[in-house]
Design a protein around this motif. Structure first.
Motif, short mmCIF file in Angstrom:
data_model
loop_
_atom_site.label_atom_id
_atom_site.label_comp_id
_atom_site.label_asym_id
_atom_site.label_seq_id
_atom_site.Cartn_x
_atom_site.Cartn_y
_atom_site.Cartn_z
N GLN A 56 0.81 -1.21 0.00
CA GLN A 56 0.00 0.00 0.00
C GLN A 56 0.85 1.26 0.00
OE1 GLN A 56 -2.43 -0.84 3.46
NE2 GLN A 56 -4.20 -1.33 2.18
N ALA A 122 -8.88 -4.69 0.61
CA ALA A 122 -9.11 -3.54 1.49
C ALA A 122 -9.50 -2.31 0.67
CB ALA A 122 -7.87 -3.25 2.33
N ARG A 123 -8.85 -2.11 -0.45
CA ARG A 123 -9.17 -0.95 -1.28
C ARG A 123 -10.56 -1.07 -1.87
NH1 ARG A 123 -5.64 0.89 -6.33
NH2 ARG A 123 -6.94 -0.66 -7.34
N ARG A 124 -10.91 -2.29 -2.30
CA ARG A 124 -12.24 -2.52 -2.87
C ARG A 124 -13.32 -2.30 -1.81
NH1 ARG A 124 -12.21 -8.00 -4.45
NH2 ARG A 124 -10.41 -7.44 -5.67
N ARG A 125 -13.08 -2.76 -0.59
CA ARG A 125 -14.04 -2.55 0.50
C ARG A 125 -14.20 -1.06 0.80
NH1 ARG A 125 -12.19 -7.42 4.43
NH2 ARG A 125 -13.36 -9.05 3.38
N GLY A 126 -13.10 -0.34 0.75
CA GLY A 126 -13.17 1.10 1.00
C GLY A 126 -14.00 1.81 -0.05
N ARG A 127 -13.90 1.38 -1.29
CA ARG A 127 -14.69 2.01 -2.36
C ARG A 127 -16.17 1.71 -2.19
NH1 ARG A 127 -11.07 0.54 -7.65
NH2 ARG A 127 -9.42 2.06 -7.27
N GLU A 129 -17.74 1.00 0.60
CA GLU A 129 -18.25 1.69 1.78
C GLU A 129 -18.54 3.14 1.47
OE1 GLU A 129 -15.46 1.05 4.90
OE2 GLU A 129 -15.90 -1.08 5.05
N HIS A 130 -17.71 3.76 0.62
CA HIS A 130 -17.94 5.15 0.24
C HIS A 130 -19.21 5.27 -0.61
CE1 HIS A 130 -14.32 6.70 2.00
NE2 HIS A 130 -13.55 5.85 1.31
#
Length: 134
Positions: A56, A122-127, A129-130
């Motif tokens: 990351q 983690a990046r996909r989950r962050g997207r 969630e937004h």
């Protein structure tokens, strides 16, 4: 007649680590991976998290690449070198064992790919969630 000294005989290289096979077509658990590597499961989790953090924060945008096999050899090499330095900087009571195991290129490759996958997830989950957020 000369006596042969065991240190004079060239020793074959140590065999590289082979990942365990999962049961019933499922991926192996962290415990199975750590047991096959000869390290504690907490060390396995710590190194996998360190690999995720390393990918990351790397200068290359490795997480933008869709498949592990599409990453160039140069970028993988730079990432593996950074990961190896991070592993060597760990402070653990069993650090000598962990460092020795991570000299095996197959184990280091496993952790590199595991970190890359965790970073992508983690990046996909962050997207998502937004998108679903307030």
């Amino acid at each position: 007649m000369e006596s042969s000294n065991p240190t004079d005989v060239p020793q074959p290289p140590a065999p590289l680590w082979v990942p365990p096979r999962g049961k019933n077509r499922l991926a192996p658990t962290k415990q199975e991976y750590s047991d096959s590597m000869g390290i504690d499961v907490t060390a396995y989790s710590e190194i996998a998290a360190l690999a995720k953090l390393t990918v990351q924060t790397s200068g290359q945008n490795l997480l933008d690449i869709d498949r592990w096999s599409f990453i160039s050899a140069h970028d993988k090499s730079a990432y593996l070198d950074a990961l190896q330095q991070q592993i060597n900087a760990l402070k653990r009571s069993d650090i000598d064992i962990v460092r020795a195991r991570c000299k095996d290129q197959n184990i280091l490759d496993h952790f590199a790919q595991e970190g890359w996958q965790r970073g992508r997830i983690a990046r996909r989950r962050g997207r998502t969630e937004h998108k679903n957020g307030p």
